[in-house]
Motif scaffolding. Structure first.
Motif, mmCIF file in Angstrom:
data_model
loop_
_atom_site.group_PDB
_atom_site.id
_atom_site.type_symbol
_atom_site.label_atom_id
_atom_site.label_comp_id
_atom_site.label_asym_id
_atom_site.label_seq_id
_atom_site.Cartn_x
_atom_site.Cartn_y
_atom_site.Cartn_z
ATOM 1 N N PRO A 1 0.807 -1.219 0.000
ATOM 2 C CA PRO A 1 0.000 0.000 0.000
ATOM 3 C C PRO A 1 0.839 1.266 0.000
ATOM 4 O O PRO A 1 2.008 1.239 0.392
ATOM 5 C CB PRO A 1 -0.802 -0.119 1.299
ATOM 6 N N CYS A 2 0.214 2.363 -0.419
ATOM 7 C CA CYS A 2 0.886 3.658 -0.353
ATOM 8 C C CYS A 2 1.296 3.896 1.102
ATOM 9 O O CYS A 2 2.464 4.147 1.380
ATOM 10 C CB CYS A 2 -0.074 4.744 -0.840
ATOM 11 N N SER A 3 0.319 3.754 2.016
ATOM 12 C CA SER A 3 0.611 3.975 3.443
ATOM 13 C C SER A 3 0.124 2.797 4.271
ATOM 14 O O SER A 3 -0.859 2.148 3.917
ATOM 15 C CB SER A 3 -0.151 5.171 4.000
ATOM 16 N N LEU B 1 7.997 -5.878 0.534
ATOM 17 C CA LEU B 1 6.765 -5.155 0.868
ATOM 18 C C LEU B 1 7.040 -3.661 0.938
ATOM 19 O O LEU B 1 7.960 -3.233 1.637
ATOM 20 C CB LEU B 1 6.267 -5.647 2.236
ATOM 21 N N ARG B 2 6.248 -2.864 0.214
ATOM 22 C CA ARG B 2 6.376 -1.407 0.342
ATOM 23 C C ARG B 2 5.239 -0.897 1.237
ATOM 24 O O ARG B 2 4.183 -1.511 1.338
ATOM 25 C CB ARG B 2 6.361 -0.678 -0.993
ATOM 26 N N GLY B 3 5.462 0.216 1.888
ATOM 27 C CA GLY B 3 4.421 0.830 2.706
ATOM 28 C C GLY B 3 5.000 2.048 3.389
ATOM 29 O O GLY B 3 6.093 1.994 3.943
ATOM 30 N N PHE C 1 5.864 7.388 7.155
ATOM 31 C CA PHE C 1 6.042 8.846 7.152
ATOM 32 C C PHE C 1 5.750 9.275 5.713
ATOM 33 O O PHE C 1 6.498 8.945 4.802
ATOM 34 C CB PHE C 1 7.477 9.218 7.542
ATOM 35 N N LYS C 2 4.643 9.980 5.521
ATOM 36 C CA LYS C 2 4.201 10.271 4.151
ATOM 37 C C LYS C 2 4.449 11.717 3.730
ATOM 38 O O LYS C 2 4.053 12.635 4.442
ATOM 39 C CB LYS C 2 2.688 9.994 4.038
ATOM 40 N N PRO C 3 5.057 11.912 2.560
ATOM 41 C CA PRO C 3 5.273 13.277 2.061
ATOM 42 C C PRO C 3 4.031 13.767 1.304
ATOM 43 O O PRO C 3 3.977 13.703 0.087
ATOM 44 C CB PRO C 3 6.452 13.084 1.101
ATOM 45 N N SER D 1 2.924 3.268 -10.682
ATOM 46 C CA SER D 1 1.764 3.754 -9.928
ATOM 47 C C SER D 1 1.795 5.277 -9.814
ATOM 48 O O SER D 1 0.869 5.963 -10.257
ATOM 49 C CB SER D 1 1.734 3.126 -8.526
ATOM 50 N N HIS D 2 2.878 5.825 -9.239
ATOM 51 C CA HIS D 2 2.948 7.281 -9.091
ATOM 52 C C HIS D 2 3.144 7.982 -10.433
ATOM 53 O O HIS D 2 2.787 9.132 -10.593
ATOM 54 C CB HIS D 2 4.056 7.675 -8.101
ATOM 55 N N SER D 3 3.730 7.277 -11.399
ATOM 56 C CA SER D 3 3.968 7.948 -12.682
ATOM 57 C C SER D 3 2.695 8.106 -13.488
ATOM 58 O O SER D 3 2.564 9.065 -14.249
ATOM 59 C CB SER D 3 5.028 7.205 -13.489
ATOM 60 N N ILE E 1 5.116 -1.169 -6.975
ATOM 61 C CA ILE E 1 3.708 -1.000 -7.354
ATOM 62 C C ILE E 1 2.826 -0.880 -6.114
ATOM 63 O O ILE E 1 2.993 -1.630 -5.148
ATOM 64 C CB ILE E 1 3.262 -2.202 -8.230
ATOM 65 N N GLU E 2 1.865 0.066 -6.179
ATOM 66 C CA GLU E 2 0.953 0.207 -5.045
ATOM 67 C C GLU E 2 -0.201 -0.798 -5.142
ATOM 68 O O GLU E 2 -0.932 -0.836 -6.138
ATOM 69 C CB GLU E 2 0.441 1.648 -4.960
ATOM 70 N N VAL E 3 -0.307 -1.609 -4.090
ATOM 71 C CA VAL E 3 -1.343 -2.646 -4.017
ATOM 72 C C VAL E 3 -2.034 -2.512 -2.662
ATOM 73 O O VAL E 3 -1.355 -2.437 -1.624
ATOM 74 C CB VAL E 3 -0.715 -4.064 -4.158
ATOM 75 N N CYS F 1 -4.824 6.917 0.965
ATOM 76 C CA CYS F 1 -3.834 7.617 0.154
ATOM 77 C C CYS F 1 -3.676 6.882 -1.182
ATOM 78 O O CYS F 1 -3.519 5.659 -1.193
ATOM 79 C CB CYS F 1 -2.526 7.588 0.946
ATOM 80 N N ASP F 2 -3.775 7.593 -2.289
ATOM 81 C CA ASP F 2 -3.488 7.033 -3.622
ATOM 82 C C ASP F 2 -4.320 5.814 -4.041
ATOM 83 O O ASP F 2 -3.830 4.933 -4.763
ATOM 84 C CB ASP F 2 -1.985 6.699 -3.738
ATOM 85 N N GLY F 3 -5.600 5.811 -3.628
ATOM 86 C CA GLY F 3 -6.487 4.705 -4.012
ATOM 87 C C GLY F 3 -6.663 4.579 -5.526
ATOM 88 O O GLY F 3 -6.746 3.471 -6.052
ATOM 89 N N ALA F 4 -6.699 5.716 -6.233
ATOM 90 C CA ALA F 4 -6.980 5.687 -7.682
ATOM 91 C C ALA F 4 -5.901 4.966 -8.489
ATOM 92 O O ALA F 4 -6.155 4.485 -9.592
ATOM 93 C CB ALA F 4 -7.135 7.120 -8.201
ATOM 94 N N GLN F 5 -4.720 4.887 -7.930
ATOM 95 C CA GLN F 5 -3.627 4.218 -8.667
ATOM 96 C C GLN F 5 -3.278 2.859 -8.068
ATOM 97 O O GLN F 5 -2.350 2.202 -8.520
ATOM 98 C CB GLN F 5 -2.387 5.113 -8.686
ATOM 99 N N SER F 6 -4.030 2.466 -7.009
ATOM 100 C CA SER F 6 -3.693 1.206 -6.335
ATOM 101 C C SER F 6 -4.455 0.039 -6.942
ATOM 102 O O SER F 6 -5.650 0.145 -7.228
ATOM 103 C CB SER F 6 -4.036 1.300 -4.842
#
Ligand code: PEP
Ligand code: MN
Length: 344
Positions: free
Chosen positions: A101-103, A125-127, A130-132, A271-273, A297-299, A308-313
């Motif tokens: 997930p993004c966060s 695993l990404r996550g 601390f979110k910018p 995802s962010h691109s 990749i955001e999953v 956060c960032d649901g539209a690209q997940s």
């Protein structure tokens, strides 16, 4: 500075000059190619102005690195850098998949994500904890609490962790929980942070800044490497252009360009691109075809509910399909995915 030696030189020839240079306080980076042995010399090479290089057997040439970045350049190190972490490797024949997930939002969310990802064979695993965020009113992440949740879930399912560090003070908080530290696009030129990350032993993934050139990206990598940390992974995550249909513009040409300019691994964040989940799979395939060493990749187990960032997940099901599709492209370019075998 680069020392070029004949590949037919004996080990004694290489050792004699290497020992001499080491005794003078230089660090060496040796790449043995088919025709030449390239020895990158690290240190204040002005001291070598009168060094009798050509009196040593096997020496063909001594060259200055012409690029403004040195340690990150292909001239300096011919062979690709492969970063090994646990049973994952980034930069070799295998394509590394990082997902999550993004966060980190709560225990259940990160547990479900980790469980689903490990079933798909994902190792990293990404996550974000601390979110910018662009707005100070948006969800800022759970901080240390989020790191603990993620680390527990990752341990339970045998996953490695990549998470973002936004400031120098956060390094010591994050490092015990992370296998790779991520520098976000907004911090690519936070030089003080990069210098501190040069002092740690863990790999750093450096994302390209929103409006940064390839040269600036490589110079930022140089900041980390010149501090002593050679384990740098580059990441293309899209740049700002006039186009507003996509969140950013994925600059895939940077992948083969980096491959010629640098020995560092480069991965792509589709995802962010793109900012759009329906574009994530096609751009993942394109990234692998272009030579990327991995994808981040955001999953999310339930993208509609993402903070956060649901539209690209992607959800886990769509991500499973992405793995199957990208596996085919990986095979076509003579590579494989860094996960368990998925039957297609
Ligand atoms: C992220 O990966 O969580 C992120 C914030 O990405 P970027 O720094 O590329 O915007
Ligand atoms: Mn995100």
């Amino acid at each position: 500075m680069i020392l070029v030696m004949d590949s037919r030189s004996s080990d004694t020839d290489l050792n004699t000059i290497s020992e001499k240079l080491k005794n003078l306080g230089f660090e060496l980076e040796v790449s043995k190619g088919k025709e030449k042995i390239i020895v990158g010399i690290i240190g204040d090479t002005r001291k070598l102005l009168n060094f009798p290089f050509h009196s040593y057997p096997g020496v063909i040439d001594v060259l200055k690195v012409l690029k403004p970045y040195k340690l990150a350049s292909r001239e300096f190190k011919e062979l690709p850098t492969v970063i090994k972490i646990g049973d994952a490797s980034i930069g070799g024949k295998e394509i590394a998949l990082m997902a999550g997930p993004c966060s980190v939002e709560d225990e259940e969310q990160i547990y479900e994500a980790s469980q689903g990802l490990s079933k798909l064979g994902i190792k990293i695993l990404r996550g974000g904890a601390f979110k910018p965020r662009s707005s100070p009113y948006s969800f800022q992440g759970l901080g240390e609490r989020g790191l603990k949740m993620m680390s527990e879930a990752a341990k339970k399912f045998g996953l490695l962790v990549i998470t973002e560090v936004m400031s120098i003070e956060q390094i010591d908080i994050i490092a015990p929980f992370a296998d790779i530290l991520q520098v976000g696009a907004r911090n690519m030129q936070n030089f003080m942070l990069l210098k501190e990350l040069g002092k740690i032993k863990k790999p750093v993934m450096l994302k390209r800044g929103l409006s940064s050139t390839v040269e600036e990206l490589l110079l930022s990598a140089e900041y980390i490497m010149s501090g002593g940390n050679k384990k740098v992974i580059l990441c293309e995550r899209g740049i700002r252009t006039f186009e507003s249909y996509t969140r950013n513009t994925l600059d895939l040409s940077v992948v083969p360009a980096i491959k010629t300019l640098s020995h560092l691994p480069i991965i792509v964040d589709p995802s962010h691109s793109t900012g759009r989940k329906e574009l994530v799979c096609p751009m993942s395939k394109a990234a692998i075809a272009a030579g990327a060493d991995g994808l981040i990749i955001e999953v999310h187990p339930n993208p509609k509910m993402a903070l956060c960032d649901g539209a690209q997940s992607l959800d886990l099901n769509d991500f499973g399909n992405l793995i199957k599709e990208t596996e085919l492209v990986a095979k076509a370019v003579g590579r494989s995915l860094n996960n368990i075998q998925v039957t297609v």
